[in-house]
Enzyme design. Structure first.
Site, PDB file in Angstrom:
ATOM      1  N   ARG A 296     -24.075  -0.267  -4.812  1.00  0.00           N
ATOM      2  CA  ARG A 296     -23.197  -0.103  -3.646  1.00  0.00           C
ATOM      3  C   ARG A 296     -23.927   0.686  -2.572  1.00  0.00           C
ATOM      4  O   ARG A 296     -24.204   1.873  -2.744  1.00  0.00           O
ATOM      5  CB  ARG A 296     -21.925   0.618  -4.074  1.00  0.00           C
ATOM      6  CG  ARG A 296     -20.948   0.842  -2.918  1.00  0.00           C
ATOM      7  CD  ARG A 296     -19.694   1.543  -3.397  1.00  0.00           C
ATOM      8  NE  ARG A 296     -18.834   1.862  -2.281  1.00  0.00           N
ATOM      9  CZ  ARG A 296     -17.926   1.031  -1.781  1.00  0.00           C
ATOM     10  NH1 ARG A 296     -17.757  -0.156  -2.305  1.00  0.00           N
ATOM     11  NH2 ARG A 296     -17.178   1.397  -0.753  1.00  0.00           N
TER      12      ARG A 296
ATOM     13  N   HIS B 232     -19.214  -3.843   3.526  1.00  0.00           N
ATOM     14  CA  HIS B 232     -19.034  -2.641   2.700  1.00  0.00           C
ATOM     15  C   HIS B 232     -20.302  -2.244   1.949  1.00  0.00           C
ATOM     16  O   HIS B 232     -20.404  -1.132   1.456  1.00  0.00           O
ATOM     17  CB  HIS B 232     -17.925  -2.864   1.658  1.00  0.00           C
ATOM     18  CG  HIS B 232     -16.565  -2.941   2.272  1.00  0.00           C
ATOM     19  ND1 HIS B 232     -15.426  -3.120   1.521  1.00  0.00           N
ATOM     20  CD2 HIS B 232     -16.163  -2.867   3.550  1.00  0.00           C
ATOM     21  CE1 HIS B 232     -14.377  -3.153   2.325  1.00  0.00           C
ATOM     22  NE2 HIS B 232     -14.796  -3.005   3.553  1.00  0.00           N
TER      23      HIS B 232
ATOM     24  N   ASP C  69       0.834  -1.196   0.000  1.00  0.00           N
ATOM     25  CA  ASP C  69       0.000   0.000   0.000  1.00  0.00           C
ATOM     26  C   ASP C  69       0.882   1.264   0.000  1.00  0.00           C
ATOM     27  O   ASP C  69       0.727   2.163  -0.822  1.00  0.00           O
ATOM     28  CB  ASP C  69      -0.829  -0.015   1.295  1.00  0.00           C
ATOM     29  CG  ASP C  69      -2.288   0.290   1.053  1.00  0.00           C
ATOM     30  OD1 ASP C  69      -2.636   0.668  -0.062  1.00  0.00           O
ATOM     31  OD2 ASP C  69      -3.067   0.163   2.012  1.00  0.00           O
TER      32      ASP C  69
ATOM     33  N   LYS D 182     -14.523  -3.655 -10.256  1.00  0.00           N
ATOM     34  CA  LYS D 182     -15.934  -3.718 -10.667  1.00  0.00           C
ATOM     35  C   LYS D 182     -16.228  -2.686 -11.763  1.00  0.00           C
ATOM     36  O   LYS D 182     -16.904  -2.970 -12.720  1.00  0.00           O
ATOM     37  CB  LYS D 182     -16.866  -3.450  -9.466  1.00  0.00           C
ATOM     38  CG  LYS D 182     -16.870  -4.573  -8.436  1.00  0.00           C
ATOM     39  CD  LYS D 182     -17.921  -4.355  -7.368  1.00  0.00           C
ATOM     40  CE  LYS D 182     -17.482  -3.504  -6.203  1.00  0.00           C
ATOM     41  NZ  LYS D 182     -16.400  -4.002  -5.354  1.00  0.00           N
TER      42      LYS D 182
ATOM     43  N   ILE E  43      -3.797   0.874  -3.087  1.00  0.00           N
ATOM     44  CA  ILE E  43      -4.383  -0.470  -3.276  1.00  0.00           C
ATOM     45  C   ILE E  43      -5.834  -0.358  -2.864  1.00  0.00           C
ATOM     46  O   ILE E  43      -6.147  -0.260  -1.683  1.00  0.00           O
ATOM     47  CB  ILE E  43      -3.717  -1.559  -2.414  1.00  0.00           C
ATOM     48  CG1 ILE E  43      -2.263  -1.753  -2.805  1.00  0.00           C
ATOM     49  CG2 ILE E  43      -4.475  -2.889  -2.601  1.00  0.00           C
ATOM     50  CD1 ILE E  43      -1.582  -2.894  -2.075  1.00  0.00           C
TER      51      ILE E  43
ATOM     52  N   ASP F 206     -11.968   6.163  -3.783  1.00  0.00           N
ATOM     53  CA  ASP F 206     -12.611   4.874  -4.062  1.00  0.00           C
ATOM     54  C   ASP F 206     -13.497   4.917  -5.310  1.00  0.00           C
ATOM     55  O   ASP F 206     -14.049   3.881  -5.694  1.00  0.00           O
ATOM     56  CB  ASP F 206     -13.458   4.417  -2.859  1.00  0.00           C
ATOM     57  CG  ASP F 206     -12.595   3.831  -1.758  1.00  0.00           C
ATOM     58  OD1 ASP F 206     -11.663   3.070  -2.095  1.00  0.00           O
ATOM     59  OD2 ASP F 206     -12.813   4.155  -0.576  1.00  0.00           O
TER      60      ASP F 206
ATOM     61  N   THR G 275      -8.073  -3.613  -0.282  1.00  0.00           N
ATOM     62  CA  THR G 275      -6.988  -4.203   0.526  1.00  0.00           C
ATOM     63  C   THR G 275      -7.351  -5.620   0.983  1.00  0.00           C
ATOM     64  O   THR G 275      -6.495  -6.491   1.033  1.00  0.00           O
ATOM     65  CB  THR G 275      -6.732  -3.349   1.786  1.00  0.00           C
ATOM     66  OG1 THR G 275      -7.222  -2.050   1.560  1.00  0.00           O
ATOM     67  CG2 THR G 275      -5.267  -3.291   2.102  1.00  0.00           C
TER      68      THR G 275
ATOM     69  N   SER H 215     -13.089  -4.144  -4.879  1.00  0.00           N
ATOM     70  CA  SER H 215     -12.403  -2.965  -5.436  1.00  0.00           C
ATOM     71  C   SER H 215     -13.044  -2.367  -6.682  1.00  0.00           C
ATOM     72  O   SER H 215     -14.068  -2.833  -7.161  1.00  0.00           O
ATOM     73  CB  SER H 215     -10.935  -3.296  -5.752  1.00  0.00           C
ATOM     74  OG  SER H 215     -10.799  -3.908  -7.027  1.00  0.00           O
TER      75      SER H 215
ATOM     76  N   GLU I 294      -4.829   7.861  -0.155  1.00  0.00           N
ATOM     77  CA  GLU I 294      -5.369   7.200   1.030  1.00  0.00           C
ATOM     78  C   GLU I 294      -4.384   7.144   2.198  1.00  0.00           C
ATOM     79  O   GLU I 294      -4.780   7.253   3.355  1.00  0.00           O
ATOM     80  CB  GLU I 294      -5.820   5.773   0.680  1.00  0.00           C
ATOM     81  CG  GLU I 294      -6.457   5.076   1.872  1.00  0.00           C
ATOM     82  CD  GLU I 294      -7.270   3.842   1.515  1.00  0.00           C
ATOM     83  OE1 GLU I 294      -7.072   3.285   0.430  1.00  0.00           O
ATOM     84  OE2 GLU I 294      -8.087   3.449   2.359  1.00  0.00           O
TER      85      GLU I 294
ATOM     86  N   ASP J 107      -5.920   5.810  -4.943  1.00  0.00           N
ATOM     87  CA  ASP J 107      -6.029   4.708  -3.984  1.00  0.00           C
ATOM     88  C   ASP J 107      -4.922   3.730  -4.349  1.00  0.00           C
ATOM     89  O   ASP J 107      -4.991   3.058  -5.380  1.00  0.00           O
ATOM     90  CB  ASP J 107      -7.413   4.040  -4.085  1.00  0.00           C
ATOM     91  CG  ASP J 107      -7.674   3.159  -2.875  1.00  0.00           C
ATOM     92  OD1 ASP J 107      -6.684   2.738  -2.235  1.00  0.00           O
ATOM     93  OD2 ASP J 107      -8.851   2.898  -2.575  1.00  0.00           O
TER      94      ASP J 107
HETATM   95  N1  LIG Z   1     -17.710   0.060   6.176  1.00  0.00           N
HETATM   96  C1  LIG Z   1     -17.459   0.334   4.904  1.00  0.00           C
HETATM   97  N2  LIG Z   1     -18.484   0.552   4.057  1.00  0.00           N
HETATM   98  C2  LIG Z   1     -18.258   0.813   2.764  1.00  0.00           C
HETATM   99  N3  LIG Z   1     -17.029   0.870   2.204  1.00  0.00           N
HETATM  100  C3  LIG Z   1     -15.998   0.664   3.007  1.00  0.00           C
HETATM  101  C4  LIG Z   1     -16.147   0.375   4.379  1.00  0.00           C
HETATM  102  N4  LIG Z   1     -14.924   0.227   4.926  1.00  0.00           N
HETATM  103  C5  LIG Z   1     -14.054   0.410   3.922  1.00  0.00           C
HETATM  104  N5  LIG Z   1     -14.700   0.676   2.782  1.00  0.00           N
HETATM  105  C6  LIG Z   1     -14.149   1.024   1.469  1.00  0.00           C
HETATM  106  O1  LIG Z   1     -14.442   0.040   0.482  1.00  0.00           O
HETATM  107  C7  LIG Z   1     -13.290  -0.115  -0.308  1.00  0.00           C
HETATM  108  C8  LIG Z   1     -13.263  -1.474  -0.938  1.00  0.00           C
HETATM  109  O2  LIG Z   1     -14.180  -1.433  -1.961  1.00  0.00           O
HETATM  110  P1  LIG Z   1     -15.280  -2.507  -2.147  1.00  0.00           P
HETATM  111  O3  LIG Z   1     -16.346  -2.322  -1.139  1.00  0.00           O
HETATM  112  O4  LIG Z   1     -15.700  -2.371  -3.557  1.00  0.00           O
HETATM  113  O5  LIG Z   1     -14.489  -3.849  -1.904  1.00  0.00           O
HETATM  114  S1  LIG Z   1     -15.013  -5.218  -1.448  1.00  0.00           S
HETATM  115  O6  LIG Z   1     -15.637  -5.837  -2.612  1.00  0.00           O
HETATM  116  O7  LIG Z   1     -15.943  -5.146  -0.361  1.00  0.00           O
HETATM  117  O8  LIG Z   1     -13.804  -5.907  -1.023  1.00  0.00           O
HETATM  118  C9  LIG Z   1     -12.179   0.072   0.659  1.00  0.00           C
HETATM  119  O9  LIG Z   1     -11.059   0.475  -0.047  1.00  0.00           O
HETATM  120  P2  LIG Z   1      -9.588   0.064   0.490  1.00  0.00           P
HETATM  121  O10 LIG Z   1      -9.484   0.591   1.890  1.00  0.00           O
HETATM  122  O11 LIG Z   1      -8.717   0.776  -0.481  1.00  0.00           O
HETATM  123  O12 LIG Z   1      -9.499  -1.412   0.396  1.00  0.00           O
HETATM  124  C10 LIG Z   1     -12.674   1.157   1.580  1.00  0.00           C
HETATM  125  O13 LIG Z   1     -12.328   2.428   1.161  1.00  0.00           O
HETATM  126 MG   LIG Z   2     -10.183   1.926  -1.512  1.00  0.00          MG
END
Ligand SMILES: Nc1ncnc2c1ncn2[C@@H]1O[C@H](COP(=O)(O)OS(=O)(=O)O)[C@@H](OP(=O)(O)O)[C@H]1O
Ligand SMILES: [Mg+2]
Length: 358
Positions: free
Chosen positions: A281, A240, A46, A267, A138, A293, A141, A264, A71, A136
């Site tokens: 979403r 998420h 990251d 999609k 990564i 994001d 993650t 991520s 990020e 972003d």
């Molecule tokens: N609680 C909650 N609700 C909604 N979204 C959140 C939440 N926590 C984190 N994140 C953000 O979601 C990013 C990952 O994207 P996705 O939701 O598309 O990924 S996943 O399919 O669920 O793995 C993820 O990105 P990364 O942190 O870069 O991995 C976050 O920014």
């Molecule tokens: Mg992200």
């Protein structure tokens, strides 16, 4: 073409950062996981990815003022006991940059301080004025740690509008992953993976294999008109996005296919080439979406002919700083399906609210 040199720099930066991530994902060890204050996992990759993008953009666009909304920051890395991890990041970044041009003498090996400074270039707040890169390093993650999908997502805002986006998706197959309406058929086998999507405003969206010089192909979102024939994407992680709400919306639309759950902004890339027709979403209450994001993914989809809005049908506003002010959730579809989708979203949300008020 507008933004040509910015696009070249962004593609180079995202591809190199993705190479760094691929190397780390291959050798992923539990000790690579650190915790940060919001408890989400963060890895050497990251920080390394953020440093590579920051350094590359500054090096390639040397004459321009540089603002990066990203990020990560180096606060955790500056804490006592982090020396080992900073050194690993520094070696990783130096090794990755050296692969960019192996013939160039390495007279500029970067120090740990250089790396920390490069990471901290990402502390800009963005906003409605001027140019801001949005990164972003990564995205996804959790997918990265699981060995699944993730993306390096890099975009450019100009006066609050997204004008360029690049998504490097190292684990995304070149062939369709949903398969119901991929108009952009190519000869790739499902085994080949690694995609680079890119778009600049007014010039369409293109995809090319990551790590290869193959010609890019122009991509388009699905042309499906009947939602019954569509497949839809949602977050892999139930934490998420509300899977129950998506399921209710999909039922109302008559969608037959099961949800395609991948991590991520991969999609958005998959949607831009028509792998599926809908993205839903809906984060749990209280979650505030960050611009990194969605910036790159949003232009990749809209330049491919898709529509990206919040649940109320309003365009996403990236001019407000690090956060998006949203009416519950983000939805994506083509222009034929969008009116039906908006109605299904409205009805499903109203039903949920009625049920919870009983
Ligand atoms: N609680 C909650 N609700 C909604 N979204 C959140 C939440 N926590 C984190 N994140 C953000 O979601 C990013 C990952 O994207 P996705 O939701 O598309 O990924 S996943 O399919 O669920 O793995 C993820 O990105 P990364 O942190 O870069 O991995 C976050 O920014
Ligand atoms: Mg992200």
């Amino acid at each position: 073409m507008a933004y040509e040199k910015e696009l070249d720099a962004a593609k180079k930066a995202a591809s190199l950062a993705a190479r760094l991530c691929q190397k780390v994902q291959k050798a992923l060890l539990q000790s690579d996981v650190q915790s940060k204050s919001d408890k989400s996992p963060v890895t050497v990759a990251d920080y390394g990815s953020q440093a590579v993008v920051s350094l590359l953009l500054q090096r390639e666009l040397i004459s321009e003022p540089f603002s990066l909304v990203a990020e990560e920051d180096s606060a955790d890395l500056r804490k006592e006991g982090s020396q080992d991890i900073i050194e690993r990041i520094t070696k990783l970044v130096n090794d990755t940059l050296a692969t960019e041009d192996p013939l160039k003498p390495i007279d500029s090996t970067l120090s740990t301080d250089d790396i920390l400074r490069a990471i901290d270039c990402g502390t800009s707040e963005g906003g409605p004025n001027g140019r801001h890169w949005v990164l972003d390093p990564i995205d996804g993650t959790k997918g990265f740690l699981r060995g699944d999908q993730y993306a390096v997502a890099l975009g450019l805002l100009e006066e609050g509008k997204v004008v360029l986006g690049v998504l490097a998706c190292p684990n995304l197959p070149l062939a369709s992953i949903a398969g119901n309406d991929n108009k952009n058929k190519n000869s790739s086998s499902s085994e080949e993976k690694g995609c680079l999507f890119y778009a600049t405003i007014g010039s369409g969206t293109y995809m090319q294999p990551l790590d290869s010089r193959s010609e890019p192909v122009k991509v388009h979102v699905s042309s499906v008109e009947n939602p019954e024939d569509a497949s839809f994407f949602e977050s892999f992680e139930g934490a998420h996005s509300l899977h129950d709400l998506s399921s209710s919306i999909a039922n109302k639309l008559g969608v037959k296919a099961p949800p395609v759950r991948i991590d991520s902004q991969a999609k958005y890339g998959a949607l831009s080439r028509g792998d599926g027709a809908i993205y839903l979403r809906f984060p749990h209450k209280g979650y505030r979406e960050k611009i990194w994001d969605h910036v790159a993914g949003a232009i990749v989809v809209t330049e491919a002919g898709g529509i990206v809005t919040d649940a109320g049908g309003k365009a996403l506003d990236f001019s407000k700083g690090k956060y998006l002010d949203l009416d519950t959730g983000i939805i994506v579809a083509n222009e034929k399906i969008m009116p039906l989708l908006l109605k299904a979203v409205r009805d499903s949300i109203a039903e949920q609210e009625n049920a919870s008020s009983l």
